[in-house]
Design a protein around this motif. Structure first.
Motif, mmCIF file in Angstrom:
data_model
loop_
_atom_site.group_PDB
_atom_site.id
_atom_site.type_symbol
_atom_site.label_atom_id
_atom_site.label_comp_id
_atom_site.label_asym_id
_atom_site.label_seq_id
_atom_site.Cartn_x
_atom_site.Cartn_y
_atom_site.Cartn_z
ATOM 1 N N GLY A 100 0.769 -1.235 0.000
ATOM 2 C CA GLY A 100 0.000 0.000 0.000
ATOM 3 C C GLY A 100 0.798 1.283 0.000
ATOM 4 N N LYS A 101 2.107 1.228 0.131
ATOM 5 C CA LYS A 101 2.917 2.428 0.275
ATOM 6 C C LYS A 101 4.171 2.346 -0.596
ATOM 7 C CE LYS A 101 0.674 4.595 3.681
ATOM 8 N NZ LYS A 101 0.169 5.994 3.605
ATOM 9 N N THR A 102 4.589 3.508 -1.094
ATOM 10 C CA THR A 102 5.839 3.616 -1.845
ATOM 11 C C THR A 102 6.588 4.849 -1.372
ATOM 12 O OG1 THR A 102 4.900 2.546 -3.813
ATOM 13 C CG2 THR A 102 6.880 3.876 -4.128
ATOM 14 N N PHE A 103 7.848 4.687 -1.046
ATOM 15 C CA PHE A 103 8.714 5.788 -0.630
ATOM 16 C C PHE A 103 10.031 5.689 -1.400
ATOM 17 C CE2 PHE A 103 6.038 4.777 2.975
ATOM 18 C CZ PHE A 103 5.686 5.995 3.521
ATOM 19 N N PHE A 104 10.691 6.846 -1.600
ATOM 20 C CA PHE A 104 12.087 6.793 -2.023
ATOM 21 C C PHE A 104 12.955 7.492 -0.992
ATOM 22 C CE2 PHE A 104 10.974 10.817 -4.305
ATOM 23 C CZ PHE A 104 12.058 11.625 -3.989
ATOM 24 N N GLY A 151 8.201 5.259 -15.862
ATOM 25 C CA GLY A 151 7.765 4.401 -14.775
ATOM 26 C C GLY A 151 8.365 4.715 -13.424
ATOM 27 N N TRP A 152 8.568 6.025 -13.122
ATOM 28 C CA TRP A 152 9.194 6.419 -11.857
ATOM 29 C C TRP A 152 8.148 6.838 -10.837
ATOM 30 C CZ3 TRP A 152 14.468 6.870 -10.465
ATOM 31 C CH2 TRP A 152 15.363 6.451 -11.449
ATOM 32 N N PRO A 153 8.031 6.129 -9.705
ATOM 33 C CA PRO A 153 7.189 6.637 -8.616
ATOM 34 C C PRO A 153 7.719 7.979 -8.126
ATOM 35 C CG PRO A 153 7.696 4.311 -8.300
ATOM 36 C CD PRO A 153 8.591 4.798 -9.414
ATOM 37 N N ALA A 154 6.800 8.892 -7.838
ATOM 38 C CA ALA A 154 7.194 10.249 -7.454
ATOM 39 C C ALA A 154 6.104 10.869 -6.602
ATOM 40 C CB ALA A 154 7.444 11.112 -8.696
ATOM 41 N N SER A 155 6.444 11.951 -5.948
ATOM 42 C CA SER A 155 5.464 12.758 -5.216
ATOM 43 C C SER A 155 4.986 13.885 -6.130
ATOM 44 C CB SER A 155 6.096 13.350 -3.955
ATOM 45 O OG SER A 155 5.238 14.327 -3.384
ATOM 46 N N LEU A 199 8.510 15.786 -6.735
ATOM 47 C CA LEU A 199 9.790 15.303 -6.197
ATOM 48 C C LEU A 199 10.025 13.895 -6.717
ATOM 49 C CD1 LEU A 199 9.356 16.362 -2.437
ATOM 50 C CD2 LEU A 199 10.544 17.635 -4.237
ATOM 51 N N LEU A 200 11.227 13.629 -7.236
ATOM 52 C CA LEU A 200 11.582 12.280 -7.646
ATOM 53 C C LEU A 200 13.091 12.121 -7.598
ATOM 54 C CD1 LEU A 200 11.334 11.647 -11.493
ATOM 55 C CD2 LEU A 200 11.420 13.930 -10.526
ATOM 56 N N PRO A 201 13.581 10.895 -7.529
ATOM 57 C CA PRO A 201 15.031 10.699 -7.452
ATOM 58 C C PRO A 201 15.729 11.119 -8.740
ATOM 59 C CG PRO A 201 13.841 8.716 -6.778
ATOM 60 C CD PRO A 201 12.844 9.625 -7.416
ATOM 61 N N ALA A 202 16.993 11.431 -8.601
ATOM 62 C CA ALA A 202 17.845 11.683 -9.766
ATOM 63 C C ALA A 202 18.538 10.391 -10.160
ATOM 64 C CB ALA A 202 18.872 12.758 -9.445
ATOM 65 N N ILE A 203 18.856 10.268 -11.445
ATOM 66 C CA ILE A 203 19.626 9.127 -11.922
ATOM 67 C C ILE A 203 20.704 9.644 -12.866
ATOM 68 C CG2 ILE A 203 18.074 8.633 -13.866
ATOM 69 C CD1 ILE A 203 18.726 5.610 -13.311
ATOM 70 N N ASP A 236 20.642 17.794 -3.770
ATOM 71 C CA ASP A 236 21.226 16.597 -3.174
ATOM 72 C C ASP A 236 20.164 15.655 -2.632
ATOM 73 O OD1 ASP A 236 20.476 18.264 -1.133
ATOM 74 O OD2 ASP A 236 22.296 17.989 0.067
ATOM 75 N N LEU A 237 18.885 16.069 -2.701
ATOM 76 C CA LEU A 237 17.771 15.206 -2.311
ATOM 77 C C LEU A 237 17.044 14.637 -3.520
ATOM 78 C CD1 LEU A 237 16.187 17.414 0.521
ATOM 79 C CD2 LEU A 237 18.035 15.742 0.705
ATOM 80 N N GLY A 238 17.529 14.933 -4.720
ATOM 81 C CA GLY A 238 16.863 14.497 -5.941
ATOM 82 C C GLY A 238 16.267 15.685 -6.684
ATOM 83 N N TRP A 239 15.436 15.388 -7.674
ATOM 84 C CA TRP A 239 14.834 16.442 -8.487
ATOM 85 C C TRP A 239 13.675 17.112 -7.764
ATOM 86 C CZ3 TRP A 239 17.005 18.490 -12.603
ATOM 87 C CH2 TRP A 239 17.921 17.734 -13.338
ATOM 88 N N ARG A 240 13.686 18.441 -7.784
ATOM 89 C CA ARG A 240 12.557 19.246 -7.303
ATOM 90 C C ARG A 240 12.045 20.039 -8.492
ATOM 91 N NH1 ARG A 240 12.805 23.878 -2.641
ATOM 92 N NH2 ARG A 240 14.325 24.704 -4.116
#
Length: 213
Positions: free
Chosen positions: A86-90, A139-143, A169-173, A201-205
């Motif tokens: 039920g939950k997804t976090f990065f 296919g990137w989970p994000a806020s 908000l999502l991670p950087a690659i 430094d926390l990923g993409w904003r």
């Protein structure tokens, strides 16, 4: 005791506590921009997430995707995903001797780059279409949460509403740089245009305007 050893002990302690109070999450580590979860989970870890502080004294509130993660930090890296039924976090940050910071995800995004017109003269239609876009991330989970109150529609008809803005908000690659005018689609078939993209430094904003309702 040096800082590295202290961090290891602290993160191990988080993992021990999570075994008593946190459910099991599958740990994913993206290695591809277009298939971030495709390699399957690399581990299963117990994890517990709490808002505002580490005392479990406050619930989360509207518009706040940030959580403190109680999880074995010796097994995780920044950019990893923790997913259960039920939950997804990065994982957004693992700063020295500080709580592990995670972002709760509520949408799944794909990001494209519109074709750039390189010729001059009579070159046909030059507008953006899905068939001419280049896939950057898929296919990137994000806020994806509401941003400002929105932009006034230029036609300004009586029934018009403001075009909404969104905070993403999502991670950087490695190897992918997002920029203004890149387009985003989500799992609800909404379409957005990036207005600004900051690689922190926390990923993409990202600030994006909704282009399709």
């Amino acid at each position: 005791m040096d800082a590295a050893t202290l961090n290891q002990k602290l993160w191990k302690g988080y993992g021990k506590a999570a075994k008593y109070i946190g459910p099991a999450y599958n740990l994913y580590r993206p290695t591809s921009a277009t298939n971030p979860l495709g390699n399957g989970p690399i581990a299963t870890l117990n994890a517990s997430f709490n808002a505002q502080d580490m005392t479990y004294g406050k619930p989360n509130i509207y518009g706040k995707p940030l959580w403190y993660a109680l999880v074995d930090g010796t097994q995780t890296q920044v950019g990893d995903y923790l997913i259960n039924a039920g939950k997804t976090f990065f994982i957004a940050a693992m700063q020295d001797t500080l709580p592990i910071l995670a972002v709760e995800c509520n949408r799944t995004l794909s990001i494209h780059r519109p074709a750039q017109q390189g010729a001059v003269g009579a070159v046909g239609y030059g507008g953006n279409t899905a068939s001419t876009e280049t896939m950057l991330m898929q296919g990137w989970p994000a806020s994806v949460l509401q941003g400002t109150k929105g932009e006034k529609n230029e036609t300004n008809l009586p029934g018009d509403v403001r075009t909404p803005w969104w905070a993403i908000l999502l991670p950087a690659i490695a190897g992918v740089t997002l920029r203004t005018s890149d387009t985003i689609t989500d799992d609800l078939s909404r379409r957005y245009v990036i207005s600004s993209a900051e690689n922190t430094d926390l990923g993409w904003r990202i600030t994006a305007q909704q282009a399709q309702t």
